[in-house]
Design an enzyme around this catalytic site. Sequence first.
Site, PDB file in Angstrom:
ATOM      1  N   GLU A  49      -3.513  17.724  41.535  1.00 51.38           N
ATOM      2  CA  GLU A  49      -3.364  18.323  40.196  1.00 51.38           C
ATOM      3  C   GLU A  49      -1.964  18.086  39.647  1.00 51.38           C
ATOM      4  O   GLU A  49      -1.786  17.790  38.461  1.00 51.38           O
ATOM      5  CB  GLU A  49      -3.664  19.828  40.255  1.00 51.38           C
ATOM      6  CG  GLU A  49      -5.129  20.121  40.516  1.00 51.38           C
ATOM      7  CD  GLU A  49      -5.409  21.610  40.564  1.00 51.38           C
ATOM      8  OE1 GLU A  49      -4.979  22.249  41.531  1.00 51.38           O
ATOM      9  OE2 GLU A  49      -6.053  22.124  39.630  1.00 51.38           O
ATOM     10  N   GLU A 104     -11.016  22.017  46.715  1.00 53.98           N
ATOM     11  CA  GLU A 104     -10.971  23.491  46.652  1.00 53.98           C
ATOM     12  C   GLU A 104     -12.330  24.132  46.882  1.00 53.98           C
ATOM     13  O   GLU A 104     -12.438  25.219  47.447  1.00 53.98           O
ATOM     14  CB  GLU A 104     -10.424  23.950  45.297  1.00 53.98           C
ATOM     15  CG  GLU A 104      -8.929  23.763  45.119  1.00 53.98           C
ATOM     16  CD  GLU A 104      -8.520  22.377  44.679  1.00 53.98           C
ATOM     17  OE1 GLU A 104      -9.359  21.438  44.719  1.00 53.98           O
ATOM     18  OE2 GLU A 104      -7.352  22.216  44.298  1.00 53.98           O
TER      19      GLU A 104
END
Length: 690
Positions: free
Chosen positions: A105, A125
């Site tokens: 990210e 995740e």
Amino acid sequence: MNASVDLRRDGEIAVVTVDNPPVNALKHEVRAGLVEGLRRTRDDATVEAVIIACAGRTFFAGADITEFGKPPQAPGLGEVIAAIEAMPKPVVAALHGTALGGGFELALACHFRVAVAGARVGLPEVKLGLLPGAGGTQRLPRLIGPEKALKMIVTGDPIEAREAFADGVIEEIVDGDLTDGAIAFVRRIVADRRPLRLVRDRDDKLVAEGFADAAEVLTRRLRGREAPAACVEAVRNAIVLPFEEGLQREGELFRKLVAGDQSKAQRHIFFAEREAARVPGIPDGTKPRPMATAAVIGAGTMGGGIAMCFANAGIPVTIVETSRDLLQRGIDRVAANYRTTVSRGGLAAGEMEHRLALIHGVTELDAVGAADFVIEAVFEEMDLKKRVFADLDRIAKAGAVLATNTSTLDVDAIARATKRPQDVLGTHFFSPANVMRLLEIVRGAATAPDAVATAVALGRRLDKVPVTVGVCYGFVGNRMLARRSVEAERLLLEGALPQEVDAAVTGFGFPMGPFAMADMAGLDVGWRIRKGRGERNEIEDALCEAGHFGQKTGKGYFRYEAGSRTPLPDPEVERTILEVSSRAGIARRPIPPEEIVERMVYPMVNEGARILEEGIATRPGDIDVIWVYGYGWPVWRGGPMYYADRLGLAQIRDRLTLYAERSGDETLRPATRISRLAAEGRGFASPAPS
Ligand SMILES: NC(=O)c1ccc[n+]([C@@H]2O[C@H](COP(=O)([O-])OP(=O)(O)OC[C@H]3O[C@@H](n4cnc5c(N)ncnc54)[C@H](O)[C@@H]3O)[C@@H](O)[C@H]2O)c1
């Protein structure tokens, strides 16, 4: 900047390098150092561009998950990302190893990304019951389109640098030194005066068409799970909402998931898996023995699968059979298995050839003399296993680990067939061995610590999840499973049908119910064993006597259409069950799904408690890991012992007492450990007050 972050200059280029071994997790100190490094380079007029890179084996492999559930400490990852996006000069992420989760990210917020060819990027995740919470669900769809982004986010599986390059995630693949390559790249950017465009400002790939269908396909088998649904919602927001709003919603969804039961359970399994690799009684610094070559004895169902595990890990393996024919049959099965994977696009044809070439078939046991690790996978017969181990004792080189894949037999008795019991242990693989991740390592009374350490290291190399257990009938997993089987049969006698039991169990979250599983494994094996021992299981024996051997005969507890593996209710089976019930004088009654689930799970928890009492398993978490990786226990329910703790052991105790009284089966009485912990208001996992 600080102990984890270094800032240096290469002429007009600033290089921020993070060094936080082992995987450069984005802990607080790292985030603080990054923000400070970015501030200094922004304010320094002599800096024209910034590289963010990591030392060691990988770019940031993610957040520091030990910080989850604790109060956030500023700066958060969002602030690091804001600092990157506010930079008026180019920021380039230089990727190697695995850029995962928050690490990826962060890279997505940079103006450019370069990588070495071996790098991988991904957003895993979801595997912790979460979604990417630092803009991943908003930036990735803008870069590669919502459909592909959703696939990466919902599966959590990373992609290779080459694929990322082809998709436009990475601007350049660097040969040679990564930082030098990144510096050369950014110098060209500066020289060309390339405009700085942030991913957040792009919207040309944000097409809604096809998204709903793709989302449906990707989440079809994940019903009941909160994280995948939240991922879909977040990526859909990327299409329909302005960036800032989408980002805000992503944050809200993340906070909800991180506080939710499912993610807590998944994080428990994540930590329990790592903990399981720490085996008590193995002194710190115990080195695994050298492991270069392996041998497998028996090329049957398990032997073939185990040989594939070695070949997949690049370890040459010799496989031994009793005749040329059987050997050829075993090797043909392995080759057919690989071909299926190739035809499904899971393996390159060249790689298949390479792996097959690592498997060397022989019919003389003498050939195992060179192997560092030998795994016996012959028939489940004690006398045969003892003979094989006596031969191995003669043939195997000194220091080789001698392992048995037995599912039930006494590993200590097998070890005594040799004069080197310190080198003998169990490596219990699960079927299909090349697919199932669990590896129960069975430590005998005499097994040397470094032999156990070698088996654990081997398990890791084979991409398995090794859990070390002690010797008892069925070890941990099958011993608990046996309790479930007894109760499943009792449910049929009392009033349930196989389809009702299986529906309750799959409704709980298992991929398969006990009766579909029995059909897959084959009912005849147990039937023959029972006959040999003079034992009976009324319903299953009656089915076997009528030729219901399971999937292989197209009928078992269920019936199967030709060529299909879908279990269908079978009126013939229903008749058999009713007859057996009636012969036993049982008045059948409808059994609600909640009761079925309790009776499928609580007796297993009870056996798990006894296993802990006896020291067969070290920690309740070890049992949880075994059930998640070996038996399809739904990971978002955290394993049987964790689940019991969440329910409260008083509930388990009371219901077990009730079921014991109703059935007269004393083995259903709550284990001492359950009664004691319940009385103290504690769970399996809470440490005893000292
Ligand atoms: N099938 C399973 O689901 C499973 C799961 C875990 C563990 N196990 C255990 O793994 C072991 C093997 O099971 P399987 O299902 O692969 O059995 P299998 O019958 O498919 O294979 C056993 C193979 O061993 C060969 N063999 C017999 N004696 C031999 C010898 N002296 N030297 C070399 N080869 C010999 C046989 O020819 C046969 O091919 C058993 O101990 C079993 O309990 C099986």
